[in-house]
Design a protein around this motif. Structure first.
Motif, short mmCIF file in Angstrom:
data_model
loop_
_atom_site.label_atom_id
_atom_site.label_comp_id
_atom_site.label_asym_id
_atom_site.label_seq_id
_atom_site.Cartn_x
_atom_site.Cartn_y
_atom_site.Cartn_z
N HIS A 56 22.06 32.81 18.89
CA HIS A 56 20.86 32.15 19.45
C HIS A 56 21.18 31.63 20.84
O HIS A 56 22.24 31.05 21.06
CB HIS A 56 20.42 30.97 18.58
CG HIS A 56 19.84 31.40 17.26
ND1 HIS A 56 20.60 31.94 16.25
CD2 HIS A 56 18.55 31.38 16.80
CE1 HIS A 56 19.83 32.23 15.21
NE2 HIS A 56 18.57 31.92 15.52
N ASP A 57 20.27 31.84 21.76
CA ASP A 57 20.49 31.36 23.13
C ASP A 57 20.39 29.85 23.19
O ASP A 57 21.11 29.20 23.94
CB ASP A 57 19.44 31.95 24.09
CG ASP A 57 19.68 33.44 24.25
OD1 ASP A 57 20.86 33.86 24.09
OD2 ASP A 57 18.71 34.17 24.52
N ALA A 58 19.46 29.33 22.43
CA ALA A 58 19.25 27.88 22.43
C ALA A 58 18.72 27.49 21.05
O ALA A 58 18.19 28.33 20.34
CB ALA A 58 18.24 27.48 23.50
N PRO A 59 18.91 26.23 20.69
CA PRO A 59 18.39 25.81 19.39
C PRO A 59 16.88 25.96 19.34
O PRO A 59 16.21 25.69 20.32
CB PRO A 59 18.78 24.33 19.28
CG PRO A 59 19.64 24.03 20.46
CD PRO A 59 19.52 25.12 21.44
N THR A 60 16.40 26.36 18.18
CA THR A 60 14.95 26.47 18.05
C THR A 60 14.38 25.27 17.30
O THR A 60 13.19 25.15 17.10
CB THR A 60 14.58 27.74 17.27
OG1 THR A 60 15.29 27.69 16.01
CG2 THR A 60 15.00 28.98 18.04
N GLU A 61 15.27 24.41 16.85
CA GLU A 61 14.82 23.20 16.15
C GLU A 61 15.82 22.10 16.46
O GLU A 61 16.90 22.35 17.00
CB GLU A 61 14.74 23.47 14.64
CG GLU A 61 16.00 24.12 14.11
CD GLU A 61 15.86 24.73 12.71
OE1 GLU A 61 14.82 24.53 12.09
OE2 GLU A 61 16.82 25.37 12.27
N GLU A 62 15.50 20.86 16.09
CA GLU A 62 16.38 19.73 16.42
C GLU A 62 17.75 19.92 15.78
O GLU A 62 18.76 19.57 16.34
CB GLU A 62 15.77 18.41 15.96
CG GLU A 62 14.60 17.93 16.82
CD GLU A 62 14.96 17.80 18.29
OE1 GLU A 62 16.03 17.21 18.58
OE2 GLU A 62 14.20 18.29 19.15
N PHE A 63 17.76 20.44 14.55
CA PHE A 63 19.03 20.73 13.90
C PHE A 63 18.81 21.80 12.84
O PHE A 63 17.66 22.12 12.51
CB PHE A 63 19.64 19.46 13.27
CG PHE A 63 18.91 19.00 12.03
CD1 PHE A 63 19.38 19.39 10.76
CD2 PHE A 63 17.78 18.21 12.11
CE1 PHE A 63 18.71 18.96 9.62
CE2 PHE A 63 17.11 17.79 10.99
CZ PHE A 63 17.57 18.16 9.73
N THR A 64 19.90 22.31 12.34
CA THR A 64 19.82 23.38 11.36
C THR A 64 20.53 22.95 10.08
O THR A 64 21.66 22.45 10.14
CB THR A 64 20.49 24.66 11.91
OG1 THR A 64 19.87 24.98 13.16
CG2 THR A 64 20.38 25.81 10.94
N TRP A 65 19.87 23.12 8.98
CA TRP A 65 20.51 22.85 7.69
C TRP A 65 21.49 23.97 7.39
O TRP A 65 21.16 25.12 7.57
CB TRP A 65 19.48 22.80 6.56
CG TRP A 65 18.55 21.62 6.60
CD1 TRP A 65 17.30 21.59 7.10
CD2 TRP A 65 18.81 20.33 6.06
NE1 TRP A 65 16.74 20.35 6.93
CE2 TRP A 65 17.65 19.54 6.28
CE3 TRP A 65 19.90 19.74 5.43
CZ2 TRP A 65 17.55 18.22 5.90
CZ3 TRP A 65 19.80 18.42 5.04
CH2 TRP A 65 18.63 17.67 5.27
N VAL A 66 22.62 23.62 6.87
CA VAL A 66 23.59 24.66 6.52
C VAL A 66 23.81 24.63 5.01
O VAL A 66 24.17 23.59 4.45
CB VAL A 66 24.94 24.45 7.24
CG1 VAL A 66 25.91 25.57 6.87
CG2 VAL A 66 24.73 24.38 8.74
N GLY A 67 23.56 25.81 4.41
CA GLY A 67 23.88 25.94 3.00
C GLY A 67 22.89 25.31 2.05
O GLY A 67 23.17 25.18 0.87
#
Lengths: 580, 185, 384
Positions: free
Chosen positions: C370-381
């Motif tokens: 990804h070039d830049a985040p598309t959301e404030e944060f990403t949940w992992v798992g």
């Protein structure tokens, strides 16, 4: 202490001038917050209820406090300073101290009598001698008539004050009524030991000297003072027909014969008449001699004067008690007892003693068969030998609160004067007489409370106010049950005269002493020191004064007073001190 | 890096075994890490403990999912727990049992060994009679099978770790070292 | 002396070697073995400290406050719910400028009940005025505990040493336990300029009017700012004396990295393995471990991350309604940088869920693709 007595107002002009934390830059000592105090706390011990209730004037709280610290020898010395018979009293006293104990509400009263006995047994096991006093010997000779608890207590205290004391005893051995207490309650060895300890202090005891028979009052004129402690030796009569038949044996006569080892033929069925300790002693002794015993008492259980535990133990041993019964005649055959004619009783209005008056129920009479009848209705004093100068009233020698009779220097105490009827009361009475005789001979005044109150040889400074449960801060006390005392099983008891109650071991005694609230008596728990928000409570200069107040800063907030678990701090209006 | 998983029941000493093994290997100059399965433990319930061994500092901080060897302190766990989960080929499966290894059925890619640690623990009075402590004996057997640590170092580690009857434990380690029966041995 | 000990025992040894004089603590899983060990040190005479048993964590801190106010070196330890119960007096300790040191084992907050690691308990204390260190290894835990006393006593602010539940607290590894004499030479006795003393009484903690309150807060902030350089000096001195130092932050293979992972706590160790593996595969990746979280080393982080193309922050925490907390801080630090790399935030491992190499690879893959985040944060798992 660094003193800064001037107030300073500091105006900060920059943060650099300020302390890093919100704290005053200067000392706060200049601010004598004590200036606006309306109430003043005072360290003043108050009276613990046990001490107030002890007829012998023991400092119970203090000996418990010492026991709680494992200082058993000192605890025992504190005890015997007031009462030379801890082994006896620890076993036979009806312990009015325990009836008043504030611990009652949180697990049961402290077993003070067991503690007393523990200390006495401890002293015996460790061969401790009665502490001697370092006082100048006095030339005055004092005569004590009667070697019962009152006479011996008086002799003991007078001896400790340096007087030369001779005790004249009518019987073959000293001890008086204490000697008639059965072996299973009071082993003779304990009694002999405590009497021997008194004699060892230099008290002379002359036995076989009955006043009025072997010597007369006028023979005692060489003595600087005389203490009459002749007790009550004449049994009260039943005043019913047939009372003089063979087989009617008065309680103390029966007990005396058993004590002397004489054989007593009781037959099979025995009636004991009365509800006091002598009745219990007689019944239980008869039970041990193999008899089938019934106690007949004219009032109900609630009115019985015997110690509650004694009544329980008596019942446990298979003695029957019939309440609300009174004899109207002793039935005889050929001049020998064959039974009793009894009447049922109802309780009427309270009499002068406050107990409800027994009233015979008309037409309720019936008969029961008995081989022996033992009346145990109490005793009266034999006062026939007294001259008219020593006045009597209703069978007792008249004394004032200083135990003085109407004829000085004759003093009187014990049952013959007070009629209180317990060893412990007699011990207290003897001590009061010793103090009074000493005051009299030295011509010094000392206060004597009313006869119903106790006296102490070595009173600690304290306020007369008695601390009650509601005065304590119970947040500091947990409910802890009173430990039971080991007891020989009833089935075994009735076959032997071995001691019934086995006392406390050291572990239990220690734990039990620690259960004491120490009512009204500072035990240096440090609560006041910890809680004072102004650091106005300081450690004191000596053990006698463990804490002092710095009144310069004490605001009279009263936190120390309320956080004192035991009411050893008084709170007084400041205005009272303004003149001082 | 060698990763070891110990299966036991709460109270059998699996966690202590993992620590003693780590300590012994550490004494021989290796890097170690030991830890219990992160969670709550209860006496008798299945528990696991882990030891990692490496020649360089161990940086990984995860639980062990693909162990090189396993120890099973109680054979009845075989019916309850999938003890071979993630187990690498060629691994030793060491079971505390009086039975010979061939009585246990495992895929051929594993090597099976047994040692009667119970009997050894009882013999040397390890632990209370109703719950003999078998965790030291099993380590002796494990040392023999894998050669991960020398017997002498292991005995020293056991001596240092055991507060009561250390010499009895050392004797148990030695006896298990001698007695362990490996598959095909 | 090198010894295989758990992370919790490393804390205990640190407090012992620092000669803490008063320990007041209340047990809570997974902190319990810290204070068990200290209680045992006190009981068997190895440690000359007063161990105060208390009825709650609030009381534990209150007792430490009292002890520290009279000039004693005070220590406590807690975890999760215990820290939250303590919260009011956590502020107080800092406001009163008392250099108390506290070991905190990170534990997830209930409900649902959890005893496993997560940073929300300590991060919720972010604004109390406490210095906070997040540790990666047991050695670092021990060293930081001793360092924390020195730093705290220089700037008069309390300090927390934070370690992950179980992953450090219950994991044994070799730790070098320094000699007492060497620690004594490093850490002199605590001598406060102002203390509670009945001989020289002062009013403490009194009402402060609006005319002075702000100045006190100004001084706290100055002390926090000073703590940055003090922590650096103290760590340097530690390195000189004991041959190892830890840095306020630690770059790992970051020099030529295009992608920087930002980690804290034990995730760092596992991430190092992944970084090495990815480097083998040709990925230009590095890592920045944040050890000191308060005061936050904005300047250093700004400098360290200035050259990278992307930043991926692993947050074992969540600020509900926003994102992971470390990411917030990193973003804020970078805002004033000339070149601002995009900051990806990954919330992972909450409630003690294991963060394994695959988890980190997933994070890297996402960031790379990804070039830049598309959301404030990403949940992992998360099983969505």
């Amino acid at each position: 202490m660094k003193k800064e007595t001037e107030a300073r107002v500091i105006v900060f002009t920059s943060e650099a001038e300020m302390p890093m934390m919100p704290a005053s830059v200067a000392s706060t000592l200049y601010n004598k917050t004590g200036s606006w105090r309306y109430m003043r706390p005072l360290y003043k011990n108050q009276t613990p209820p046990c001490n107030a209730a002890c007829p012998a004037g023991e400092d119970i709280v203090m000996h418990l406090q010492l026991t709680a610290q494992g200082r058993y020898a000192e605890a025992w010395e504190t005890l015997v300073r007031e009462n030379p018979f801890p082994g006896v009293c620890g076993r036979v006293c009806p312990h009015p101290c325990e009836s008043e104990c504030n611990r009652e509400y949180l697990g049961g009263a402290i077993a003070i009598h067991c503690q007393e006995r523990f200390l006495a047994d401890y002293a015996a096991a460790h061969h401790l001698s009665l502490p001697t006093t370092n006082v100048p010997q006095r030339e005055e000779q004092i005569a004590v008539i009667g070697a019962g608890p009152a006479g011996l207590s008086c002799a003991y205290h007078l001896r400790r004050m340096g007087y030369q004391v001779t005790v004249f005893e009518a019987g073959e051995k000293p001890g008086g009524m204490m000697r008639l207490i059965p072996e299973y309650r009071l082993p003779k060895e304990v009694l002999e030991r405590e009497i021997a300890a008194i004699i060892a202090l230099g008290v002379e005891v002359k036995t076989g000297m009955r006043l009025g028979v072997d010597l007369a009052l006028k023979d005692l004129q060489g003595y600087a003072a005389v203490f009459l402690a002749i007790g009550q030796s004449v049994s009260r009569r039943l005043d019913v027909p047939g009372e003089d038949a063979v087989g009617v044996l008065h309680g103390i006569d029966f007990l005396a014969r058993v004590e002397r080892g004489q054989k007593v033929d009781l037959g099979k069925k025995v009636a004991v008449i009365g509800g006091g300790n002598t009745a219990m002693d007689a019944a239980r002794t008869a039970r041990r001699l193999g008899a089938d015993v019934t106690i007949l008492y004219r009032r109900s259980r609630a009115e019985m004067p015997a110690i509650d535990e004694e009544v329980h133990e008596t019942l446990d041993e298979g003695v029957k008690i019939e309440f609300l019964r009174a004899p109207v005649a002793v039935l005889t055959a050929n001049g020998r007892v064959r039974g009793l004619r009894l009447t049922r009783i109802e309780l009427g209005a309270p009499d002068a003693s406050g107990r409800r008056r027994p009233v015979p129920v008309a037409g309720s009479e019936y008969e029961l068969e008995f081989d022996t009848v033992i009346p145990a209705l109490g005793q009266v004093a034999d006062l026939t030998f007294l001259s008219a100068e020593v006045q009597t009233e209703r069978g007792r020698i008249i004394t004032d609160e200083k135990t003085a009779t109407t004829r000085l220097p004759i003093f009187a105490g014990g049952d013959a004067a007070t009629g209180f009827g317990t060893v412990t009361a007699a011990v207290g009475s003897g001590k009061r007489a010793a103090l009074a005789i000493d005051s009299f001979l030295r011509g010094v005044e000392r206060p004597f409370p009313d006869l119903a109150q106790n006296v102490q040889v070595a009173p600690r400074p304290h306020d007369p106010n008695v601390v009650r449960f509601e005065d304590l801060n119970t947040a500091y006390f947990e409910e802890i049950p009173r430990p039971p005392q080991d007891q020989r099983p009833a089935a075994q008891r009735v076959t032997t005269f071995q001691e019934v109650n086995l006392g406390y071991g050291e572990d239990v005694a220690l734990a039990e002493a620690r259960r004491c609230f120490s009512c009204g008596t500072c035990n240096e728990c440090d609560n006041c020191l910890i809680f004072c928000p102004d650091v106005a409570v300081l450690r004191g200069p000596s053990d006698d004064e463990p804490f002092v107040f710095n009144y310069d800063y004490c605001k009279g907030c009263g936190i120390c007073v309320s956080e004192c678990p035991r009411r050893a701090i008084l709170f007084a209006e400041e205005i009272k001190f303004n003149d001082q | 890096m060698i990763e070891i998983r110990i299966h036991g029941r709460g109270g059998q000493g699996a966690v202590i075994a993992s620590e003693v093994l780590a300590d012994a290997v550490f004494q021989e100059g290796k890097y170690v890490q030991s830890f219990p399965a992160f969670g709550v433990e209860r006496r008798g319930a299945p528990v696991t403990a882990f030891t990692r061994i490496n020649d360089k500092p161990i940086r990984i901080r995860t639980q062990i999912y693909t162990p090189d060897h396993i120890m099973v302190l109680d054979p009845t766990l075989l019916e309850v727990v999938d003890v071979t989960a993630g187990l690498k080929d060629g691994a030793w499966i060491l079971i505390n049992s009086a039975k010979p290894p061939h009585t246990f059925t495992f895929p051929d890619r594993y090597r099976v060994a047994t040692v009667d640690a119970n009997a050894i623990a009882v013999k040397y009075h390890l632990g209370p009679r109703n719950a003999p402590i078998i965790n030291t004996a099993i380590l002796g057997a494990f040392a023999r099978l894998t050669g991960i640590v020398s017997l002498e170092t292991l005995c020293n580690a056991v001596r240092a770790a055991v507060p009561i009857n250390p010499e009895g434990n050392v004797a148990a380690v030695k006896e298990a070292y001698e007695q362990v029966i490996g598959d095909g041995q | 002396m090198r010894k295989v000990v758990t992370g919790n025992y490393a804390v205990s040894w640190g407090a012992k070697l620092a000669r803490a004089q008063v320990i007041a603590a209340y047990p809570i899983t997974p902190q319990t073995s810290i204070i068990e060990k200290l209680a045992s040190f006190c009981a068997n005479g190895e440690m000359d400290a007063r161990f105060i048993k208390v009825e709650s964590e609030h009381s534990a801190m209150a007792a430490c406050i009292g002890a520290s106010a009279v000039g004693a070196r005070a220590f406590t330890a807690t975890s999760g719910q215990g820290l939250l119960l303590m919260h009011e007096v956590v502020h107080w300790a800092a406001g009163a400028r008392l250099p108390i040191v506290m070991g905190v084992v990170n534990r997830a907050i209930a409900p649902g009940w959890s005893i496993w690691t997560e940073q929300n308990d300590t991060l919720s204390q972010r604004d109390t005025g406490w210095i906070q260190f997040y540790c990666e290894t047991n050695q670092e835990v021990l060293d930081t505990t001793i360092q924390a006393f020195k730093i705290a006593e220089k700037v008069f602010l309390p300090a927390m040493i934070v370690l992950d539940a179980f992953v450090l607290s219950h994991t044994s590894e070799a730790v070098d336990i320094p000699e007492q004499a060497e620690v004594d030479a490093f850490l002199p006795p605590y001598r406060p300029p102002l203390k509670l003393d009945p001989e020289d009484p002062r009013a403490f903690g009194a009402l402060v009017l609006p005319g002075e309150y702000m100045e006190l807060r100004y001084k706290m902030q100055k002390a926090m700012e000073q703590a940055l350089s003090v922590a650096e000096e103290v760590d340097r001195e530690w390195g000189e004396r004991f041959g190892r130092s830890w840095g306020l932050v630690e770059p790992y293979r970051l020099d030529d990295a295009e992608l920087a992972l930002v980690t804290s706590g034990t995730v760092t160790g596992t991430s190092r393995e992944v970084v090495d593996a990815l480097r083998e595969e040709g990925v230009k990746i590095g890592l920045l471990k944040v050890r000191l979280f308060r005061p936050f080393p904005h300047q250093i982080i700004r400098e360290m991350l200035a050259g990278v193309r992307k930043v991926a922050v692993i947050d074992r925490n969540i600020s509900f309604g926003d994102s992971g907390v470390f990411a917030q801080e990193v973003r804020a630090a970078l805002y004033h940088a000339d070149k601002r790399p995009p900051v990806f935030d990954f919330v992972a491992g909450l409630g003690g869920r294991d963060i394994v190499p695959e988890t980190i690879r997933e994070i890297v893959d996402y960031t790379v693709t990804h070039d830049a985040p598309t959301e404030e944060f990403t949940w992992v798992g998360v099983k969505i």
